[in-house]
Write a protein that holds these residues in place. Structure first.
Motif, PDB file in Angstrom:
ATOM      1  N   ASP A 294       0.851  -1.187   0.000  1.00 24.55           N
ATOM      2  CA  ASP A 294       0.000   0.000   0.000  1.00 24.55           C
ATOM      3  C   ASP A 294       0.888   1.237   0.000  1.00 24.55           C
ATOM      4  OD1 ASP A 294      -2.328   1.493   0.079  1.00 24.55           O
ATOM      5  OD2 ASP A 294      -2.440   1.481   2.263  1.00 24.55           O
ATOM      6  N   LEU A 295       1.230   1.709  -1.196  1.00 15.88           N
ATOM      7  CA  LEU A 295       2.111   2.864  -1.348  1.00 15.88           C
ATOM      8  C   LEU A 295       1.430   3.929  -2.200  1.00 15.88           C
ATOM      9  CD1 LEU A 295       5.544   1.095  -2.027  1.00 15.88           C
ATOM     10  CD2 LEU A 295       4.765   2.114   0.114  1.00 15.88           C
ATOM     11  N   PRO A 296       1.868   5.191  -2.085  1.00  9.91           N
ATOM     12  CA  PRO A 296       1.233   6.271  -2.840  1.00  9.91           C
ATOM     13  C   PRO A 296       1.376   6.080  -4.344  1.00  9.91           C
ATOM     14  CG  PRO A 296       2.605   7.154  -1.078  1.00  9.91           C
ATOM     15  CD  PRO A 296       2.899   5.698  -1.166  1.00  9.91           C
ATOM     16  N   SER A 297       0.347   6.444  -5.073  1.00  9.93           N
ATOM     17  CA  SER A 297       0.380   6.345  -6.532  1.00  9.93           C
ATOM     18  C   SER A 297       1.368   7.333  -7.142  1.00  9.93           C
ATOM     19  CB  SER A 297      -1.016   6.598  -7.111  1.00  9.93           C
ATOM     20  OG  SER A 297      -1.489   7.887  -6.729  1.00  9.93           O
ATOM     21  N   THR A 298       1.801   8.325  -6.359  1.00 14.67           N
ATOM     22  CA  THR A 298       2.742   9.335  -6.863  1.00 14.67           C
ATOM     23  C   THR A 298       4.196   8.916  -6.748  1.00 14.67           C
ATOM     24  OG1 THR A 298       2.716  10.398  -4.695  1.00 14.67           O
ATOM     25  CG2 THR A 298       1.180  11.243  -6.351  1.00 14.67           C
ATOM     26  N   LEU A 299       4.457   7.702  -6.251  1.00 16.19           N
ATOM     27  CA  LEU A 299       5.839   7.235  -6.121  1.00 16.19           C
ATOM     28  C   LEU A 299       6.541   7.336  -7.471  1.00 16.19           C
ATOM     29  CD1 LEU A 299       7.825   5.798  -4.088  1.00 16.19           C
ATOM     30  CD2 LEU A 299       7.096   3.657  -5.156  1.00 16.19           C
ATOM     31  N   GLN A 300       7.753   7.874  -7.472  1.00 15.73           N
ATOM     32  CA  GLN A 300       8.472   8.110  -8.719  1.00 15.73           C
ATOM     33  C   GLN A 300       9.954   7.807  -8.543  1.00 15.73           C
ATOM     34  OE1 GLN A 300       8.302  12.301  -9.706  1.00 15.73           O
ATOM     35  NE2 GLN A 300       8.557  12.917  -7.583  1.00 15.73           N
ATOM     36  N   PRO A 301      10.684   7.712  -9.668  1.00 16.60           N
ATOM     37  CA  PRO A 301      12.126   7.475  -9.568  1.00 16.60           C
ATOM     38  C   PRO A 301      12.812   8.515  -8.691  1.00 16.60           C
ATOM     39  CG  PRO A 301      11.407   7.148 -11.817  1.00 16.60           C
ATOM     40  CD  PRO A 301      10.219   7.688 -11.071  1.00 16.60           C
ATOM     41  N   GLU A 302      13.816   8.046  -7.946  1.00 17.44           N
ATOM     42  CA  GLU A 302      14.622   8.819  -6.997  1.00 17.44           C
ATOM     43  C   GLU A 302      13.951   8.998  -5.645  1.00 17.44           C
ATOM     44  OE1 GLU A 302      16.232  12.414  -8.575  1.00 17.44           O
ATOM     45  OE2 GLU A 302      17.111  11.438 -10.322  1.00 17.44           O
ATOM     46  N   ASP A 303      12.664   8.667  -5.519  1.00 14.02           N
ATOM     47  CA  ASP A 303      12.094   8.593  -4.174  1.00 14.02           C
ATOM     48  C   ASP A 303      12.787   7.460  -3.417  1.00 14.02           C
ATOM     49  OD1 ASP A 303      10.352  10.702  -4.431  1.00 14.02           O
ATOM     50  OD2 ASP A 303       8.639   9.472  -5.035  1.00 14.02           O
ATOM     51  N   ILE A 304      12.625   7.445  -2.108  1.00 14.42           N
ATOM     52  CA  ILE A 304      13.341   6.488  -1.266  1.00 14.42           C
ATOM     53  C   ILE A 304      12.392   5.422  -0.736  1.00 14.42           C
ATOM     54  CG2 ILE A 304      14.827   6.200   0.751  1.00 14.42           C
ATOM     55  CD1 ILE A 304      16.067   7.876  -1.451  1.00 14.42           C
ATOM     56  N   ILE A 305      12.805   4.164  -0.883  1.00 11.12           N
ATOM     57  CA  ILE A 305      12.073   3.036  -0.286  1.00 11.12           C
ATOM     58  C   ILE A 305      12.902   2.489   0.876  1.00 11.12           C
ATOM     59  CG2 ILE A 305      11.305   0.659  -0.619  1.00 11.12           C
ATOM     60  CD1 ILE A 305       9.414   2.580  -1.871  1.00 11.12           C
ATOM     61  N   VAL A 306      12.249   2.298   2.014  1.00 15.26           N
ATOM     62  CA  VAL A 306      12.911   1.770   3.211  1.00 15.26           C
ATOM     63  C   VAL A 306      12.255   0.455   3.605  1.00 15.26           C
ATOM     64  CG1 VAL A 306      13.214   2.120   5.689  1.00 15.26           C
ATOM     65  CG2 VAL A 306      13.702   3.984   4.105  1.00 15.26           C
ATOM     66  N   MET A 307      13.073  -0.557   3.835  1.00 18.38           N
ATOM     67  CA  MET A 307      12.592  -1.806   4.417  1.00 18.38           C
ATOM     68  C   MET A 307      12.962  -1.797   5.893  1.00 18.38           C
ATOM     69  SD  MET A 307      13.237  -5.803   3.370  1.00 18.38           S
ATOM     70  CE  MET A 307      14.492  -6.286   4.563  1.00 18.38           C
ATOM     71  N   LYS A 308      11.973  -1.855   6.747  1.00 19.45           N
ATOM     72  CA  LYS A 308      12.185  -1.752   8.186  1.00 19.45           C
ATOM     73  C   LYS A 308      12.617  -3.099   8.777  1.00 19.45           C
ATOM     74  CE  LYS A 308       8.834   1.997   8.745  1.00 19.45           C
ATOM     75  NZ  LYS A 308       7.679   2.490   9.540  1.00 19.45           N
ATOM     76  N   ASP A 309      13.143  -3.018   9.995  1.00 16.27           N
ATOM     77  CA  ASP A 309      13.542  -4.218  10.748  1.00 16.27           C
ATOM     78  C   ASP A 309      14.485  -5.102   9.941  1.00 16.27           C
ATOM     79  OD1 ASP A 309      11.725  -3.259  12.625  1.00 16.27           O
ATOM     80  OD2 ASP A 309      10.097  -4.500  11.878  1.00 16.27           O
ATOM     81  N   ALA A 310      15.511  -4.494   9.361  1.00 15.22           N
ATOM     82  CA  ALA A 310      16.427  -5.220   8.472  1.00 15.22           C
ATOM     83  C   ALA A 310      17.813  -5.388   9.079  1.00 15.22           C
ATOM     84  CB  ALA A 310      16.531  -4.486   7.139  1.00 15.22           C
ATOM     85  N   GLY A 311      17.914  -5.304  10.398  1.00 14.86           N
ATOM     86  CA  GLY A 311      19.218  -5.432  11.046  1.00 14.86           C
ATOM     87  C   GLY A 311      19.700  -6.860  11.197  1.00 14.86           C
ATOM     88  N   ALA A 312      18.873  -7.831  10.807  1.00 14.29           N
ATOM     89  CA  ALA A 312      19.265  -9.246  10.917  1.00 14.29           C
ATOM     90  C   ALA A 312      18.848  -9.992   9.658  1.00 14.29           C
ATOM     91  CB  ALA A 312      18.602  -9.885  12.138  1.00 14.29           C
ATOM     92  N   ASN A 313      19.617 -11.019   9.319  1.00 15.72           N
ATOM     93  CA  ASN A 313      19.313 -11.887   8.177  1.00 15.72           C
ATOM     94  C   ASN A 313      19.202 -11.112   6.865  1.00 15.72           C
ATOM     95  OD1 ASN A 313      19.220 -14.156   9.867  1.00 15.72           O
ATOM     96  ND2 ASN A 313      17.069 -13.804  10.341  1.00 15.72           N
ATOM     97  N   THR A 314      20.062 -10.142   6.706  1.00 22.36           N
ATOM     98  CA  THR A 314      20.136  -9.407   5.436  1.00 22.36           C
ATOM     99  C   THR A 314      21.587  -9.435   4.950  1.00 22.36           C
ATOM    100  OG1 THR A 314      20.248  -7.365   6.767  1.00 22.36           O
ATOM    101  CG2 THR A 314      18.128  -7.926   5.800  1.00 22.36           C
ATOM    102  N   LEU A 315      22.415  -8.559   5.485  1.00 25.87           N
ATOM    103  CA  LEU A 315      23.818  -8.539   5.075  1.00 25.87           C
ATOM    104  C   LEU A 315      24.514  -9.857   5.419  1.00 25.87           C
ATOM    105  CD1 LEU A 315      25.963  -6.749   3.750  1.00 25.87           C
ATOM    106  CD2 LEU A 315      26.588  -5.937   6.025  1.00 25.87           C
TER     107      LEU A 315
END
Length: 271
Positions: A157-178
């Protein structure tokens, strides 16, 4: 306890109770109805196995890496590309992290969903702005790798105005990622930054007091060291017997492979 009692001395001095403490990925709160705090977990252990807490009896080790670190980090990327579909389909946004660093989200998304947020590329404020009336649409979020399964989430559920260069953040990513980083497509591991909040700042207006680079972004040289240089490059770079032997072996294998090709070609031609 039974083993130590039978032996008459403390043969077992350390007990590793492992991991398994969950993380509340549904909100910013550290605990929930199904996710206890460390204190609550310790209280249950103390009630069921009080021997663990007796002084000088055991050293107790835990492996709560995920629960300790998940909420201490997030992933952020600019949007590289946006494809807006008809009203029946999801919009698609491509970002710079995917199955390379979010293996569980890409390969087992239903079992490991995460929360995502969108931010304006100029103001860095969350989208949509409070001053605008923006209709949200379902979005799919894709990563940078070269296969169709590199999808981090669907029906976001994201805004329809999302465009290139906007920022996407994935939360709670301090484990099992890097820690699960994949070399697929020879991706370079991203930089890691750390920050601290001002301790005197009010809770409704937090401010960063310190920002630092904890781990630099990998370079092409780092990637070369991981994959290893071809023997011919080793031979030119290091004039030693080991590299010469390796290069000779590699060259002989290539020659034998080409000879085999030629023999097959001649055999098929003569037949």
């Amino acid at each position: 306890l039974e083993i130590n009692q039978r032996l008459g001395y403390n043969q077992i001095k350390t007990i590793d109770i492992g991991g398994g403490l969950p993380v509340n990925y549904a909100s910013d709160d550290f605990s929930s109805q199904n996710v206890p705090t460390f204190y609550e977990y310790a209280q249950v252990l103390r009630k069921i196995t009080p021997e663990l807490f007796e002084p000088d009896r055991f050293q107790v080790i835990t492996e709560f890496g995920q629960s300790l670190n998940a909420k201490a980090g997030f992933l952020a990327s600019s949007v590289e590309f946006v494809k807006k579909e008809s009203s029946r389909s999801n919009n698609l946004a491509i970002v710079h992290f995917g199955a390379d660093i979010c293996l569980r989200q890409a390969y087992a998304n239903q079992d490991h969903p995460r929360r995502f947020a969108a931010f304006d590329n100029k103001s860095a404020l969350p989208l949509p702005h409070n001053s605008q009336k923006i209709i949200n649409k379902p979005w799919s979020l894709g990563g940078p790798l070269c296969f169709a399964g590199d999808v981090l989430a669907r029906d976001l559920d994201l805004p329809s105005t999302l465009q290139p260069e906007d920022i996407i953040v994935m939360k709670d990513a301090g484990a099992n990622t890097l820690s699960l980083f994949s070399r697929h497509c020879s991706r370079l591991a991203p930089p890691v930054f750390g920050f601290r909040w001002h301790t005197d700042a009010p809770s409704h207006d937090p401010q960063i007091s310190h920002f630092a680079l904890l781990k630099p972004r990998e370079t092409i040289r780092d990637l070369e060291q991981f994959w290893g240089k071809p023997p011919s490059l080793l031979l030119s770079a290091e004039n030693n017997s080991e590299s010469q032997e390796l290069a000779s072996l590699f060259t002989n294998r290539q020659d034998n492979h080409e000879d085999g090709k030629e023999e097959k070609h001649l055999a098929s031609s003569s037949s």
